[in-house]
Scaffold this active site. Structure first.
Site, PDB file in Angstrom:
ATOM      1  N   SER A 169       0.706  -0.987  -0.162  1.00 33.17           N
ATOM      2  CA  SER A 169       0.171   0.108  -0.223  1.00 33.17           C
ATOM      3  C   SER A 169       0.867   1.268  -0.050  1.00 33.17           C
ATOM      4  O   SER A 169       1.678   1.497  -0.986  1.00 33.17           O
ATOM      5  CB  SER A 169      -1.046   0.069   1.174  1.00 33.17           C
ATOM      6  OG  SER A 169      -2.028   1.028   1.129  1.00 33.17           O
ATOM      7  N   ASP A 193      -0.314  -3.784  -3.959  1.00 29.92           N
ATOM      8  CA  ASP A 193      -1.653  -2.867  -4.247  1.00 29.92           C
ATOM      9  C   ASP A 193      -1.156  -1.262  -3.811  1.00 29.92           C
ATOM     10  O   ASP A 193      -1.616  -0.873  -2.579  1.00 29.92           O
ATOM     11  CB  ASP A 193      -2.714  -3.293  -3.536  1.00 29.92           C
ATOM     12  CG  ASP A 193      -4.026  -2.717  -4.220  1.00 29.92           C
ATOM     13  OD1 ASP A 193      -4.346  -2.554  -5.375  1.00 29.92           O
ATOM     14  OD2 ASP A 193      -5.165  -2.423  -3.316  1.00 29.92           O
ATOM     15  N   HIS A 264      -8.031  -4.852  -0.778  1.00 28.94           N
ATOM     16  CA  HIS A 264      -6.862  -4.154  -0.800  1.00 28.94           C
ATOM     17  C   HIS A 264      -5.610  -5.237  -0.384  1.00 28.94           C
ATOM     18  O   HIS A 264      -4.357  -5.022  -0.815  1.00 28.94           O
ATOM     19  CB  HIS A 264      -6.921  -2.994   0.048  1.00 28.94           C
ATOM     20  CG  HIS A 264      -5.778  -2.015   0.090  1.00 28.94           C
ATOM     21  ND1 HIS A 264      -5.124  -1.520  -1.152  1.00 28.94           N
ATOM     22  CD2 HIS A 264      -5.246  -1.578   1.152  1.00 28.94           C
ATOM     23  CE1 HIS A 264      -4.150  -0.834  -0.527  1.00 28.94           C
ATOM     24  NE2 HIS A 264      -4.174  -0.472   0.423  1.00 28.94           N
TER      25      HIS A 264
END
Length: 456
Positions: A169, A193, A264
């Site tokens: 992330s 991601d 996610h």
């Protein structure tokens, strides 16, 4: 501005402590863990707190602590670090509740099983636990501190090419800025991601991009919410189109995890599954997800010289083409649960011309595995159809195929005649011919099935 960060590097490099030792034996009294500083203590601190945990095959179950202390110039060494080995650097992302990431140990263990490496875990939990916009303001400072440590380790024999950053992330963009500070000379960056909010429209200097390392890859699973929707690497894997992941709840009554971060975090769990070697997870270059599902992108001949990129630790994801592609989007399907392995099955239908549109359900079965169900709509002006489906087993282990003429919702659909139905695995394996059945006639609501006799 760039000069600000360069100036910070010069300052911090004066007071970074050595993280490696030659002959000293490490004898930690206890295993190192993520910082347990309270939120109030952190708010009163005068500098961003970043620490590093080291795991190797010699201390796989008991992390050693790397420290840097600019005020007291103290030094702490560890004999576990081996500068002749590659180093994997794990960087977590935004931590809304200030808790330590529970997945770190699993990822580190998977890396150590696959390769004899140093695994450095970057702990910046308390810098990542404020309002998201404030955390984004600090991510470059985290990258600067990491770069100081990397610079110090190169003085003890490590090379920039030996560093592989794995950023989750927001951690993907932290990793990217470290790469920027080293002018793209890091060996590899894997973005799991990469965060989308406040980065989609950012300048490439301020986010992960393909210039940040010799090879940059990204896995996208939530590009419509928390992840970034644009390609950021040499190759970008878009799982199930990069958005809604199989098995992730969409109901408002689902658990908070399932509803908010399941998509996610799927990139991380699929990556860990790939490291465990359950099955190859390969991607197919295509202009878009709909085109991929329509069976228009079933080879890797043009972009990758016939070798499809694969999630995992293969050099350059297995890409042999030179020069490396840039921002190449590849698509693949996964199953709803671990190990997420899916075999891509191309279904080809040839239907006799219809008087009315029709709906059919195709079911592929392998004993001991969930069924693969496809709903297909057939039109009056088309007779040939292609679609790609994810099946948990390879083609030679598909035991049977079933067809059901489900009919139209508001009218009674007549019989359907299929001139042929063929299923094949992509990319096509040498010696494995498609499984075809010809002249199938089915009435509305009457199932038709066919058994295959296959031996792998």
């Amino acid at each position: 501005m760039a000069w600000k960060w360069i100036k910070a590097i010069v300052y911090l490099s004066v007071c970074v402590t050595s993280a490696v030792g030659d002959d000293e034996e490490a004898s930690p009294s206890k295993c190192a863990d993520f910082n347990n500083t309270t939120w109030l203590e952190y708010r009163q601190a005068t500098k961003l707190q970043v620490q590093y945990l080291l795991l190797t095959r010699k201390n796989a179950n008991c992390a050693s602590l790397f420290t840097q202390d600019c005020l007291n110039h103290t030094q702490k060494h560890t004999a576990y670090f081996n500068s002749s080995l590659p180093t994997k650097v794990i960087v977590h992302g935004y931590r809304a509740l200030g808790s330590k990431p529970s997945w770190v140990s699993g990822l580190a263990q998977a890396l150590l099983r696959e390769e004899d490496v140093n695994v450095l875990v970057v702990d910046w939990v308390y810098g990542a636990s404020f309002a998201y916009n404030l955390v984004v303001e600090n991510y470059k400072e985290v990258a600067v501190q990491i770069s100081v440590l990397i610079n110090q380790l190169t003085k003890y024999g490590s090379t920039l090419e030996s560093f592989h950053f794995i950023g989750v992330s927001l951690g993907a963009h932290v990793s990217g800025f470290v790469g920027t500070l080293f002018h793209g000379k890091l060996g590899r960056i894997t973005g799991l991601d990469p965060a989308g909010p406040m980065f989609k429209s950012a300048d490439p200097f301020d986010r992960l991009d393909s210039s940040d390392a010799l090879f940059v890859e990204a896995i996208h699973t939530d590009s419509d919410y928390f992840g970034i929707s644009i390609p950021v690497g040499h190759v970008d894997f878009f799982l199930n189109g990069g958005m809604d992941q199989a098995g992730c709840a969409r109901s408002r009554f689902a658990s908070m995890y399932g509803y908010v971060i399941c998509d996610h975090m799927r990139a991380l769990h699929v990556y860990m599954s790939a490291l465990n070697g359950s099955c190859p997870l390969i991607g197919f270059p295509c202009s878009g997800y709909e085109e991929f599902l329509a069976g228009k992108c079933i080879t890797c001949d043009d972009a990758f010289n016939g070798t499809c990129p694969q999630i995992g630790l293969l050099k350059n994801s297995g890409i042999t083409a030179t020069p490396l592609p840039n921002q190449e989007k590849v698509y693949l399907l996964t199953t709803a649960s671990g190990p997420y392995c899916a075999h891509h099955i191309l279904v080809e239908l040839n239907v006799s011309r219809l008087d009315k549109t029709a709906e059919v359900q195709l079911i592929l079965k392998s004993i001991g595995h969930p069924e693969t169900e496809l709903k297909l709509k057939l039109y009056t002006d088309d007779t040939r159809y292609k679609t790609v489906a994810a099946h948990p087993e390879q083609l030679c282990k598909i035991d049977s195929m079933q067809l059901i003429n489900t009919g139209g919702r508001f009218y009674r659909q007549g019989d359907i005649n299929f001139e042929y139905i063929c299923i094949s695995e992509i990319p096509q394996t040498r010696g494995m011919d498609p499984l075809c059945v010809k002249n199938i006639h089915i009435g509305r609501g009457v199932p038709w099935s066919h058994d295959f006799v296959q031996v792998c």
